[in-house]
Design an enzyme around this catalytic site. Structure first.
Site, PDB file in Angstrom:
ATOM      1  N   LYS A   1      17.754  -3.301   2.542  1.00  0.00           N
ATOM      2  CA  LYS A   1      17.471  -1.877   2.500  1.00  0.00           C
ATOM      3  C   LYS A   1      17.652  -1.198   1.407  1.00  0.00           C
ATOM      4  CE  LYS A   1      17.244  -0.893   7.585  1.00  0.00           C
ATOM      5  NZ  LYS A   1      17.807  -0.004   8.815  1.00  0.00           N
TER       6      LYS A   1
ATOM      7  N   TYR B   1       7.643   1.904  10.697  1.00  0.00           N
ATOM      8  CA  TYR B   1       8.670   2.352  11.589  1.00  0.00           C
ATOM      9  C   TYR B   1       8.012   2.956  12.981  1.00  0.00           C
ATOM     10  CZ  TYR B   1      13.025   0.903   9.550  1.00  0.00           C
ATOM     11  OH  TYR B   1      14.094   0.102   9.105  1.00  0.00           O
TER      12      TYR B   1
ATOM     13  N   PHE C   1      15.438  11.061  13.968  1.00  0.00           N
ATOM     14  CA  PHE C   1      15.802  10.660  12.669  1.00  0.00           C
ATOM     15  C   PHE C   1      14.529  10.061  11.662  1.00  0.00           C
ATOM     16  CE2 PHE C   1      17.036   7.561  15.530  1.00  0.00           C
ATOM     17  CZ  PHE C   1      16.439   6.563  15.206  1.00  0.00           C
TER      18      PHE C   1
ATOM     19  N   ARG D   1      20.447 -10.604  14.282  1.00  0.00           N
ATOM     20  CA  ARG D   1      21.018  -9.463  14.656  1.00  0.00           C
ATOM     21  C   ARG D   1      22.449  -9.362  14.977  1.00  0.00           C
ATOM     22  NH1 ARG D   1      17.767  -5.268  15.272  1.00  0.00           N
ATOM     23  NH2 ARG D   1      18.947  -4.436  16.886  1.00  0.00           N
TER      24      ARG D   1
ATOM     25  N   THR E   1      24.160  -1.092  14.494  1.00  0.00           N
ATOM     26  CA  THR E   1      23.096  -0.201  13.725  1.00  0.00           C
ATOM     27  C   THR E   1      24.261   0.663  13.193  1.00  0.00           C
ATOM     28  OG1 THR E   1      21.640  -0.208  15.574  1.00  0.00           O
ATOM     29  CG2 THR E   1      21.483   1.599  13.790  1.00  0.00           C
TER      30      THR E   1
ATOM     31  N   ARG F   1      26.611  -5.427   8.167  1.00  0.00           N
ATOM     32  CA  ARG F   1      26.803  -3.839   8.007  1.00  0.00           C
ATOM     33  C   ARG F   1      28.128  -3.703   7.946  1.00  0.00           C
ATOM     34  NH1 ARG F   1      21.824  -2.961  12.625  1.00  0.00           N
ATOM     35  NH2 ARG F   1      20.306  -2.477  11.061  1.00  0.00           N
TER      36      ARG F   1
ATOM     37  N   ASN G   1      22.056   1.534   6.450  1.00  0.00           N
ATOM     38  CA  ASN G   1      22.809   0.480   6.966  1.00  0.00           C
ATOM     39  C   ASN G   1      22.238  -0.997   6.331  1.00  0.00           C
ATOM     40  OD1 ASN G   1      20.495   0.149   8.169  1.00  0.00           O
ATOM     41  ND2 ASN G   1      21.381   0.526  10.173  1.00  0.00           N
TER      42      ASN G   1
ATOM     43  N   HIS H   1      17.861  -4.598   7.852  1.00  0.00           N
ATOM     44  CA  HIS H   1      16.938  -4.487   8.938  1.00  0.00           C
ATOM     45  C   HIS H   1      16.627  -5.777   9.389  1.00  0.00           C
ATOM     46  CE1 HIS H   1      13.432  -3.782  11.708  1.00  0.00           C
ATOM     47  NE2 HIS H   1      13.045  -4.662  11.285  1.00  0.00           N
TER      48      HIS H   1
ATOM     49  N   GLU I   1       5.944  -7.218  12.337  1.00  0.00           N
ATOM     50  CA  GLU I   1       6.694  -6.957  10.802  1.00  0.00           C
ATOM     51  C   GLU I   1       6.480  -8.081   9.990  1.00  0.00           C
ATOM     52  OE1 GLU I   1      10.672  -6.331  12.302  1.00  0.00           O
ATOM     53  OE2 GLU I   1      10.436  -4.499  13.191  1.00  0.00           O
TER      54      GLU I   1
HETATM   55  P1  GDP Z   1      18.475  -1.457  14.266  1.00  0.00           P
HETATM   56  O1  GDP Z   1      17.787  -2.275  15.313  1.00  0.00           O
HETATM   57  O2  GDP Z   1      19.958  -1.893  14.336  1.00  0.00           O
HETATM   58  O3  GDP Z   1      18.140  -1.403  13.081  1.00  0.00           O
HETATM   59  O4  GDP Z   1      18.415   0.081  14.985  1.00  0.00           O
HETATM   60  P2  GDP Z   1      17.227   0.794  15.495  1.00  0.00           P
HETATM   61  O5  GDP Z   1      15.940   0.352  15.684  1.00  0.00           O
HETATM   62  O6  GDP Z   1      17.580   1.869  16.547  1.00  0.00           O
HETATM   63  O7  GDP Z   1      16.887   1.848  14.351  1.00  0.00           O
HETATM   64  C1  GDP Z   1      15.897   1.703  13.142  1.00  0.00           C
HETATM   65  C2  GDP Z   1      16.992   2.197  12.082  1.00  0.00           C
HETATM   66  O8  GDP Z   1      16.855   3.674  12.013  1.00  0.00           O
HETATM   67  C3  GDP Z   1      18.416   1.883  11.845  1.00  0.00           C
HETATM   68  O9  GDP Z   1      18.538   0.551  11.441  1.00  0.00           O
HETATM   69  C4  GDP Z   1      18.774   3.010  11.028  1.00  0.00           C
HETATM   70  O10 GDP Z   1      18.406   2.802   9.643  1.00  0.00           O
HETATM   71  C5  GDP Z   1      18.182   4.171  11.461  1.00  0.00           C
HETATM   72  N1  GDP Z   1      18.928   4.959  12.402  1.00  0.00           N
HETATM   73  C6  GDP Z   1      19.124   4.313  13.981  1.00  0.00           C
HETATM   74  N2  GDP Z   1      19.691   5.409  14.583  1.00  0.00           N
HETATM   75  C7  GDP Z   1      20.034   6.524  13.684  1.00  0.00           C
HETATM   76  C8  GDP Z   1      20.332   7.669  13.786  1.00  0.00           C
HETATM   77  O11 GDP Z   1      21.013   8.019  15.060  1.00  0.00           O
HETATM   78  N3  GDP Z   1      20.616   8.607  12.707  1.00  0.00           N
HETATM   79  C9  GDP Z   1      19.870   8.283  11.856  1.00  0.00           C
HETATM   80  N4  GDP Z   1      19.980   9.127  10.584  1.00  0.00           N
HETATM   81  N5  GDP Z   1      19.310   7.028  11.343  1.00  0.00           N
HETATM   82  C10 GDP Z   1      19.211   6.182  12.615  1.00  0.00           C
END
Ligand code: GDP
Length: 138
Positions: A10, A50, A58, A86, A92, A103, A113, A116, A127
């Site tokens: 990222k 996304y 968010f 993962r 996350t 991470r 973070n 992805h 994707e």
């Molecule tokens: P991942 O699968 O671990 O990447 O997490 P998710 O699919 O739940 O979310 C996608 C991406 O959205 C994450 O990797 C973060 O960059 C962002 N994200 C997730 N949860 C939050 C949150 O609570 N706040 C904010 N600002 N960003 C978030």
């Protein structure tokens, strides 16, 4: 059986110069890099990527972040690639990520973070197709 997954280094990690270190962790964990490129997403392209998160509070901030600098999208291959990536990425929120995960080492916040990784076979297929053409995936 060998499986493919999709990953992105990222913008936060690229900006901080962590690309090489993250790729080293990925290769050390036994992944083959099938294809990789440097790319800059537009806001609309980040929204498309996304789309499953469109209703989340968010979404605007996440798609601003993902379109604010270059990224390295890539296709990775190994046995059990989706679950193993993962695990290597960690939680996350880096505050909850296990020691040694990408991470834990390289992320700065729940949003910025560092990496992805696809969470299932159907999302991996979507994707990979979002960033790579078949001829790039030999
Ligand atoms: P991942 O699968 O671990 O990447 O997490 P998710 O699919 O739940 O979310 C996608 C991406 O959205 C994450 O990797 C973060 O960059 C962002 N994200 C997730 N949860 C939050 C949150 O609570 N706040 C904010 N600002 N960003 C978030």
């Amino acid at each position: 059986m060998s499986q493919r997954t999709f990953s992105i280094i990222k913008p936060d990690a690229v900006r901080k110069g962590y690309t090489g270190a993250i790729l080293a962790e990925i290769e050390k964990a036994g992944f083959k890099i099938v294809s990789i490129k440097k790319f800059s997403l537009s806001k609309a392209q980040a929204e498309g990527f996304y789309h499953v998160h469109a209703a989340r509070p968010f979404f605007g901030s996440l798609t601003d972040f993902m379109s604010n600098g270059p990224i390295f999208p890539m296709v990775l291959e190994k046995e059990n690639a989706i679950a193993d990536l993962r695990k290597l990425m960690g939680a996350t929120n880096p505050a909850n990520a296990e020691e040694g995960t990408i991470r834990k080492q390289f992320a700065s916040s729940i949003e910025e973070n560092a990496i992805h990784g696809s969470d299932a076979e159907d999302t991996a297929a979507f994707e990979i197709g979002y960033f790579f053409a078949g001829v790039e995936l030999k």
